[in-house]
Each structure stands twice: as C-alpha cells, then as structure tokens.
Scaffold this motif. Structure first.
Motif: not given
Lengths: 374, 305, 434
Positions: B31, B37, B102, B240, B244, B282, B286, B289, C142, C144, C195-197, C199-201, C203-205
C-alpha cells in the motif's frame, strides 16, 4: 518417465470412458449430485460425489436399472443459496435429471428443494440435518442423515451415562450443522437437569482457538462437546492438548473422516476424543456389503462418502422398486420400504426423515484408527 | 487462578497478534508504495503454508531429523518460492494496470485470489492437510493445576517475528533498496526522474511482502498443524484490518495493529463472548478510525491548497 | 525492434518463463500432500510450465506481427487518457434502447426456467451494480461493505413477513427507506475518513451486519436462515395452494399450475424496476447533485473551497446507493424463497465492486454489461466442473488487463451555450490535442 506414462495411460483411459458413456447417453437415467465442489466446503462435496459415483459404477457394472445405465451429473453450489437455485434449475431444465443426491448444506437444500418439489423430482440429501428441510411437507424430500435432535439425544446419553461427566462445555461453529447439533444437545441436557458450564461459538476459517481453550479451562469443564467440522475440530483438539486440559472431547459424525488425524496434528492428540457416527459394519450387518464394496474400490470410508453412497442407494432402490415409474410411485415406495444402505438399514416416515437413525460412538486407537467406544 | 488465566490470555493474544502483524506487513508495504490493497495477499500466505508442508515432507523423506535445521531450511525455501509468487503476481496482474484507475488492480487482485485458491484446491485436493508436531513442550508458570504456559513453538513464533521485523526495519531504514523504497513511496514519478528504477522497487516490495507472509505461513503451519486452501480468506481480512488499525503504510503500525487486534480478540473472547469477538474487533476499528482517521501510527497526508 | 534480435530475445524469454513457471507450479502441483508425506506428480508442473512457455512465445511472436503492433499502439494510445467529452453531436440511441427494452420484456417467453433464473440473478446484480456505482463510480467513495444493504433488504422481507406480516410489495416500498437509513448511519462516521480507510470501515460494517445476522439466533434464525413467502400480485398467490389467505394465481385464471408464473412475475417486476433505476440514475447524472458527486470525486478541496456542502453530497450518494441495494435484496429474497447469512459475505461485496470497476467507473451501460458478464460467466463455465472458479479468476484478471478502464469508457456530456455553436469544433480540437 514412469509418471508420464501413467499420465498418458490415465488420459487414454479417461478418453475411452468418455466415449463409452457417450455411446450409452441415448438411454441413460440421469441423476444429479449437488454439493460444494468449490469453496470452503469443497472437501465434503468431493466426498459425496465419490460415494455416489462409487455406487453408481457398481450398479452400471451390474447392468444398470432395467438395462439402462445411470449417468451422474455434477452440480457445484459452493454452499451458496443463490448458486444452489441455479444448479437446481439447471438440473430440472437442462440436464433433465430423474433424481437428485443433495444438496450438502441445509442452506442450499432448502431453496433448491422447492424447485425440485415443483418439478416433481425425488431429492435425497446426504447431509442436511436442519429440521426445516423436511418440516415443509415437500413430498419429494428425503434424507439419509439423522436429524440434529436424534444425534443429540445419543450424545447426551453418552456424556452423562457412559463417560459419567456433567460439567459440559458446548462449542459450535455458528453454522447450520454445528449450531443445530449443539442447540439440540443443550435441550437434551436440560431435560436431564444439566446446565452447560460454557456455551460459545467459534468462527469458521480461523485456526487459533487458544483464547477459547483457556476459557474452557477456566470454566472447569470436564467434557467438551463440539458441533462443527474437521477444519476447526483439528486445531481445537490440538490446542486443548497443548494447553494441558484434562477433558474428554466429544463431537458429531462430521469427525468420521480419515483426515482428522492429520488435521489434529497426529494420533497422539486423539486420546480422549469421541465421536458419534453411523453404525460400525462389524456390529451392523446391513452396512457390511457397502463397506466391502468401498474397500474393493480403494475408497476411504469417510463420513460423507458413506452418506453419498447411501443416498445413491436410496434413489436407485426407489427407481427399481417403482419399476422406474413416476415420482409418486418412487415416493410411495420409499415410505413403505426399508433400504439396506452404507449407513444402516433405513426406513422413512411421512416427512422423509429416517426412522430411528442408529448412532454409535467411536474413539481412536494409537494409530488414529477409529474403534467403537461403547 | 484468575491471574494465570489472564496471563494465559495475554500469551494467546500476543502470539496471535504477532502473526497478524507479519501478514499485515505485506499489505502495508504494498500500500505504501503503490496505494493498492493487495487482496491476493491472504492467498499468498495460504500458498506458503502448502509450500512449507511440502518442503517439510520432502526433507523427511530424505531423512533429515534435526528440527532446527528442518525449520530453518523450510523457512528459507518457503520464503524463496513465495517471493517468486509475489513477483510473478505483480508482473502478470498488476504491472499492466499501472497508470490505470486505482481500483483496477484491486479487481485483478480479487481475480488472482480466486485463481490461487482454486489452483491449490485442484492441485492438492480440498481436504485438510497437516504437518506433524516438530516442537513440543512448554514453559509453565504456577502450580500443577493452576498455571499459565507458553509453548516452545509460541516462543519460536515470537523470536522469529521479532527477527523478521528487525531485518525488515534494517532493510527499509539503512540500505539503498530501503531508501529507494521510501523515495518511491513519497513520489513515484520524481523518484523515477532521479534515477530510481521504480518498477524494480515495486517488484522488490512485492517479493519482500510475500516473503514476510511466508514467515507467517511457516510459523502458523508449524504451530496449528493444519491448513486448507481456504485459510487465506479469514487471515487476509484480519491482517488487512490490523494494517489499517496501525495506520496503513507504516511498518511499526502493522506490528502494533496486529498486536492490538490479537490482544483484543483474545481478551474479548476470553472474558466476554467468542461469538461476538469479530463484531467487537471491527467496532473497535471503526471507533479508532473515528478518532484517528489515519490509524494508530499513520501519518495524515497533508493536502495543500 | 530489429528482426535479427528476435530469436535471441525469444530464447531468453522462453528459458526465463520456463524456469519461473517451474518454481511457481513445481511444489504445489508437483508434490501432492497425503497425510504427512508427499506423492510425486512431477510430470504435471513440467507440462504446465511447457504450456505456459509456449503460450508466452506465441504471444511474443504475435506482438511482432503487424496486427500485434497495431494492438500495442492502440493500447498505448488509450491507456493514459482519462475521460472523453462528448462532442455534442451524439444522438440518444432511441431505437437501440427501445429494442433492448422490448427484448428484455419478451425474454421470459424465450427462455426456460434455468436461464430465466440466471437472468433474474443477473438483473439483481445489475441493480446492485447501479447502486454501488453511485457510491464508488460517481461519488468516488470506495465501499467494500455494500453487501450490508443488500442483506438489509433481503432480511427486511424475510423477518418482516415473519414478525409483522409484511408482504413483497410492502417490503419493496419500505426497503429503500430502511436501507437508506442504514446508509446514513454508516455514512456519518465514515465521512471523516479518506480513501482506503473508508474502504476498511465499510468492510467492517458489512461484516458486523453479517455476524449479527448469524449470531442473533432468536431473532434472525442465525445460520438456519429465514423463510421468505412467495410474492403476491393483487392478492393472487404464486404457490400451488394458497398459503397467505389469498387465491392462487392459476386458480383465479383457471389455468394449470406451473412454477414458471412466479419467476415470470418476479422477472417482469424486476425488469421494470431496473429500467426505472437506470432512467433515474441517468437523470441524476446530469442534475446538479450528480455533477456535485463527480466534482467531489475529482477534487474535494476545490469543491469545499467553492462552498459545496460535502457532507450532504456524500450522504446523498451513500443513501441513494444503499436504497438501491436494499431493493435488490428484496428481489433476491423473494427469488430464493429463503435467506441466510452465507449469501452476504465479503466476497459478494467484492463481486459487486468488480462489476462496477469492470463496467467502467461511472458508466451505466458498462455496469449493466459487466453485471451480465460476471453473473452469466460462472453459469456458462459450469462445464469446466472443478476448474470453474480457476477459469473465472483467470478471466477476471484477463478482462481487467485487457480493459483497464472498464468495458465501456465513459463520455462526459458537454454543455455548449446555444448561442455560440462555434465553440463545438474548438472543444473537439482541444480534446484531440490531449
């Protein structure tokens, strides 16, 4: 060089087989075999296919049904409901199958069987133990496996009476088979006045269950009942041993596979491991014939191979018994007759469930071979 | 009693976390360099487990009995072959897409992931495979009944991941390759102008990432003993997440993220519920983040207007 | 290239490819694990490596032919440039759209049940693709975890029928609202991220929703799933015997029972919904909100400097995308007659994303085409048996490499002041100069 020769021989053999089967194709009876041939459960789909084709090969070698050869059609549903429906429609419309062995996962069998029922196609699942499968009153739906509740009653008796343990930790894999089994056992234990000391679900696809094992240890359990499949059972057994827990590990018929030995890391970890499964050929003369045939064909008698074999036997018996007649005649015949199969002498009730499915408990010897435990 | 249980759960969490960390390194490095990814990374890890078991079996058939020699040679062989996998995948599926949108490499990564899984299933069969126990025994603390333990294999895991991380840090911080990597990470075009062969750097990053995953694969295989062609999926998502969580693109972040995730899982599973441990992991991600949008150790990309 | 150097280059390439494929394929396909030992099948990697090498050599030779050179030149010419702008002379293809619509409506008459089922599934994925296209393709966020909204729609019908007596039409009306609400709940924490953060959130959801559906046994049925009632049309049921207190469809019309009617009905309703969604999305694209999405995707800072409300814009994209996913979920549930969490894994999200990217980000026609390709392909590949997924994966990579910007390249509408038609050639010239 030798292996290249083998490869060539194999290809030419496959070619001639292909030619042979196409020569017969005008007058064959098609039977669909549906299950997960790809994806996380592919190993079980392969077993069902192996078992069903082993029996069909025997029948074909003996002249087929009324001189007609049987042709198996493979349907891959990857245990996904959406693919199961596609496979079912394909079997009905494109392949025009006469009967279906399958599907494997209950979540595939339930939507697919609606389509088979509408089309009037006999369906025998080798493995979908979920009660909903037969509780919907579909005439054409049968199963050769036991229901979750049947196996759980036997397991409850085994833990409480044979092993004489009452501190039970119940672990399941949050999937239809495992959770159904464990929930039914929980009910059985409750009827006997025993509350489990632990009730937890692990995640399929993981390998590290150390945290769960430590939790089992702190719960003071003396017996662990696991509802789930080999990929999770293997590491769980090994980690229980590695953390030095003195518990008996009991599980369901999914453990009746040769690969449990390598999945658990070797026979030394299989001490104090028990599982219930269909009756032993030595005790149940009804299954001896099938076991013998598998041995001759050099096929490992894995659990779902046996059930795939038994499902094919059931379908062939119904076709023969009804003189290759209409679906209603096949269904009637199955409801009124018993079939000697690889998993015992089976007879069915109105719903399509097996009457009095026999379960026997096994443990492992020093080399990892199963031996009867009661 | 409670103390030993807690200690045991910490050991469980740290072991699991360092494995997550090792796999997460591959995500984070790739990355960092090309902002992509690499969804096939989990399956590269799965391939490495197979290569490790095959190498071990071949060594056995040649009569190699020395355990340390076996472990080290399996590590070397597996890292090499898995590294070649990383190189080939980048060359075949990602390089032609450089300079496209991308998301294009993301999709071909999903394709590669399906390919690898299916290839291994077809070639090796779908059944669960295993390796025999190489190292047994454990260090125990406490009485005969109440104890916490760390198995020798878990010690090997901790030492090996520490060594692997030390080598990687040295590689990135002090070598020419590492400097070029970091330059490419900052700005690929300017690095190319300054004479860095960026294609070669990107290839090396894939090789290093795959080789690190192979270290993880070998350790997991030896520790848990069993694997199948599907193990890459769950591990891929977990690693992954760890990458993150720590701040994707940051090497120490990957390790920290792995440890946080491993400890969270072990403690939540041990004291609350195994069923909901993934939900909690997860949710924690969240929340973290939300307060630190670039992960624990990630640096925000400063946007100038 | 100098023709004399070709044989030397070929040889080098061939040797390199052969050695590389031996290393890659050698251990996995050459040594098969059985228990704790390996079985020697070393002939297999030799065969595979030879095939790969021959393929590589033939490919290189092909690229040296005049056709190949033209192909390379074309790829090099188009790979770099991003967006093409319409010249203003395009006509809307009324005839093609009308024919496509008519063929789509008449499809059930031509197909058997199997292909009708595949078509229903394909249309469901068209719907999912259209929804995700708003989020990813137009707004550039994005996502996921799109499968979460799909699950919300499907479970709304299943659980709504079980607990509240909700029917197909009720669910169809409620699903967009509830899914949009879920989209809003998710979007609030997500809007801070980039962006990709993001994406992972997401995905987590998606995973959280699936895990809760799987774990909450008492409410959702857990892994056992939940049954979904058959659809009704003006109180007529499509089952053999009435189960919901109405009259069966075939009895009302005095025709014999066939399971096909249910699928015809689902197909037709779904087809009309898809057509409506395509129409709405196309209108949205040229409306201010659609332009804001695309502007925000291209440059967020510039937009915010110009006073664009980025929260409202992103939120609207998320909610609209989610509501489309919810509608798709209702159709999925009613088609299957049964839902359980295995239908809503991360892989589904990845597949939907693949549809959007392969179609060409932001292109409606592309999404429709890609959805049809990616759902029909696995069915066509059924003859490959256990190699099906392998071939599917290879084709996915090949399609991506062949068309890195998607099957359909998007064209941006250009707006010209009606009083100054002279601007048109100037713009076209500017485009050509790019």
């Amino acid at each position: 060089m030798k292996s290249i020769g083998k490869f060539l021989a194999a290809t030419s053999l496959a070619g001639s087989l292909l030619a042979a089967s196409s020569a017969f194709s005008a007058e064959t009876i098609k039977i669909g075999v549906a299950g997960p041939m790809t994806g996380a459960n592919a190993t079980f789909g392969e077993q069902v296919w192996t078992g069903a084709s082993a029996y069909v090969n025997e029948v074909n070698a003996a002249g087929g049904i009324d001189g007609k050869q049987i042709e198996l059609v493979k349907g891959d549903d990857a245990c996904e409901p959406k693919q199961a429906v596609a496979v079912a429609n394909r079997f009905v419309d494109q392949d025009k199958v006469k009967a279906v062995v399958g599907h494997f996962c209950s979540s595939s069998t339930i939507p697919a069987s609606e389509i088979y029922a509408d089309a009037g196609i006999l369906t025998v699942t080798p493995s979908s133990t979920n009660p909903i499968v037969t509780d919907r009153d579909l005439d054409t739906m049968f199963r050769t496996c036991g229901r979750d509740d049947q196996q759980a009653v036997v397991a409850g008796g085994f833990i409480l009476d044979t092993l004489k343990l009452d501190k039970v930790a119940l672990i399941h894999d949050k999937d239809t088979y495992g959770q159904g089994l464990v929930d039914a056992l929980k009910k059985t234990l409750a009827e006997r006045g025993v509350e489990p000391v632990l009730y937890e679900g692990l995640t399929r696809g993981e390998r590290d269950f150390n945290a769960l094992v430590t939790k089992i240890k702190s719960s003071g359990a003396t017996a662990v009942y696991f509802g789930g499949l080999i990929p999770e059972a293997g590491p769980l057994i090994r980690q229980i041993h590695e953390q030095g827990l003195a518990v008996k590990f009991v599980s369901g018929d999914a453990l009746a596979q040769t690969e449990i030995v390598s999945a658990a890391g070797g026979p030394q970890f299989l001490k104090d491991v028990y599982y219930s499964s269909a009756a032993d050929p030595k005790q149940d003369p009804d299954t001896a014939e099938a076991q013998e045939a598998l041995k001759k064909a050099n096929i490992a008698p894995d659990n779902y191979t046996l059930f795939g074999y038994a499902s094919a036997q059931t379908i062939v018996a119904a076709l023969k018994g009804s003189n290759n007649g209409e679906t209603e005649a096949q269904v009637d015949w199955l409801r009124n007759n018993a079939v000697k199969t690889a998993v015992g002498n089976l007879a069915w009730n109105e719903k399509g469930d097996v009457k009095d499915f026999k379960f026997v408990f096994y443990s492992f010897d020093d080399k990892g071979a199963p031996v009867a435990a009661n | 009693m409670d103390f030993y249980i807690l200690a045991q759960q910490l050991v469980n969490g740290i072991t699991l976390g360092s494995i997550y960390g090792l796999i997460a390194v591959g995500y984070t490095m790739v990355y960092g360099v090309i902002r992509m990814i690499n969804f096939a990374h989990g399956d590269v890890y799965m391939v490495s487990a197979y290569v490790a078991a095959i190498t071990l079996a071949v060594l056995h058939s040649f009569g190699v009995d020395s355990v340390p020699f076996a472990i080290i040679s399996v590590l070397v062989v597996t890292c090499f072959i898995t590294g070649v996998y990383g190189w080939t995948i980048e060359r075949v599926a990602y390089r032609p897409l450089r300079g496209s949108t991308k998301l294009a490499p993301l999709i071909s990564a999903i394709g590669i992931s399906l390919m690898l899984q299916s290839y291994v299933q077809v070639a090796q069969g779908a059944r669960d495979q295993g390796v025999p126990v190489l190292v047994s025994g454990a260090l125990r603390l406490g009485t005969d009944k109440d104890f916490a333990q760390i198995t020798y294999m878990q010690l090997v895991i901790l030492v090996a991941s520490f060594v692997a991380m030390a080598i990687l840090t040295y590689l990135i911080s002090y070598t020419t390759l590492g400097r070029q990597c970091r330059a490419t990470q900052q700005n690929r075009h300017i690095s190319a102008v300054l004479g860095v062969n960026t294609d070669r750097i990107i290839s090396s990053v894939f090789v290093i990432g795959a080789a690190t995953a192979a270290v993880g694969g070998v350790l997991v295989t030896f520790n848990y003993g069993s694997f199948n062609f599907f193990i890459g999926f769950v591990m891929g998502i977990k690693a992954f997440t760890a990458a993150v969580l720590g701040g994707i693109g940051s090497l120490p972040g990957a390790i920290l993220g792995g440890l946080v995730l491993g400890l969270t899982e072990a403690l939540f599973a041990g004291y609350v519920s195994t069923d909901y441990k993934d939900v909690f992991a997860f949710a924690l991600l969240i929340v973290i983040l939300f307060f630190r949008p670039y992960g624990l150790l990630g640096r925000p990309e400063i946007q100038k207007v | 290239m100098d023709n004399a150097k070709i044989p030397a280059k070929l040889l080098k390439e061939a040797v390199f490819t052969f050695v590389l494929s031996l290393i890659v394929f050698g251990p996995i396909s050459g040594l098969v694990l059985t228990g704790f030992t390996v079985e020697n099948k070393l002939a297999r990697p030799l065969i595979i490596a030879s095939v790969v090498t021959i393929g590589r050599v033939l490919f290189t030779l092909f690229l040296e032919t005049s056709l190949g050179r033209r192909l390379i030149a074309r790829m090099a010419g188009t790979a770099g440039s991003g967006v093409t702008v319409e010249s203003g002379n395009e006509r809307f293809p009324y005839a093609a759209v009308a024919i496509a619509f008519a063929v789509g409506l008449a499809f059930p008459l031509m197909a058997d049940e199997y292909w009708l089922g595949v078509a229903i599934l394909a249309l469901i994925y068209v719907l999912l693709g259209l929804g995700l296209n708003i989020v990813v393709g137009l707004a550039g966020l994005l996502d996921l975890g799109f499968v979460a909204f799909y699950a919300v729609g499907a479970y709304l019908l299943a659980l709504g029928a079980q607990y509240l007596g909700l029917g197909f039409w009720g669910a169809l009306a409620l699903a967009p609202l509830i899914a949009a609400f879920c989209g809003m709940v998710l979007a609030f924490p997500v809007l801070r991220m980039h962006g990709d953060y993001l994406a992972i959130v997401t995905l987590g959801f998606g995973e959280i929703i699936r895990l809760v559906l799987n774990n909450w046994l008492d409410f959702t049925g857990g892994p056992n799933g939940a049954a979904v009632p058959a659809p009704t049309f003006l109180g007529l049921e499509f089952t053999r015997t009435a189960r919901q207190g109405g009259t069966p469809f075939h009895e009302f019309f005095g025709i014999s029972y066939s399971a096909d009617y249910k699928f015809w009905f689902i197909y037709l309703v779904l087809f009309l919904v898809v057509a409506a969604v395509i129409y709405v999305v196309n209108r949205l694209k040229s409306m201010p909100i659609g332009r804001l999405w695309e502007a925000l995707r291209e440059d967020e800072i510039a937009c915010r400097s110009l006073g664009v409300n980025h929260v409202a814009t992103k939120l609207s994209a998320f909610m609209l995308g989610a509501s489309t996913g919810g509608v798709a979920g209702v159709f999925f549930a009613v088609h299957q007659g049964f839902v359980n969490p295995t239908s809503f894994t991360f892989f589904e999200s990845a597949l939907i994303l693949a549809i959007v990217v392969l179609g060409g980000l932001g292109s409606t026609l592309g999404v429709v085409m890609a959805a049809l390709v990616l759902t029909i392909l696995p069915e066509v590949l059924r003859d490959f048996a256990e190699y099906r997924v392998l071939v599917f994966g290879i084709l996915m990579v090949v399609m991506m490499v062949w068309r890195p910007r998607g099957l359909v390249r998007i064209k941006r509408p250009a707006f010209f002041p009606s009083s100054a038609p002279a601007a048109v050639p100037a713009l076209a010239a500017a485009e050509a100069a790019q």
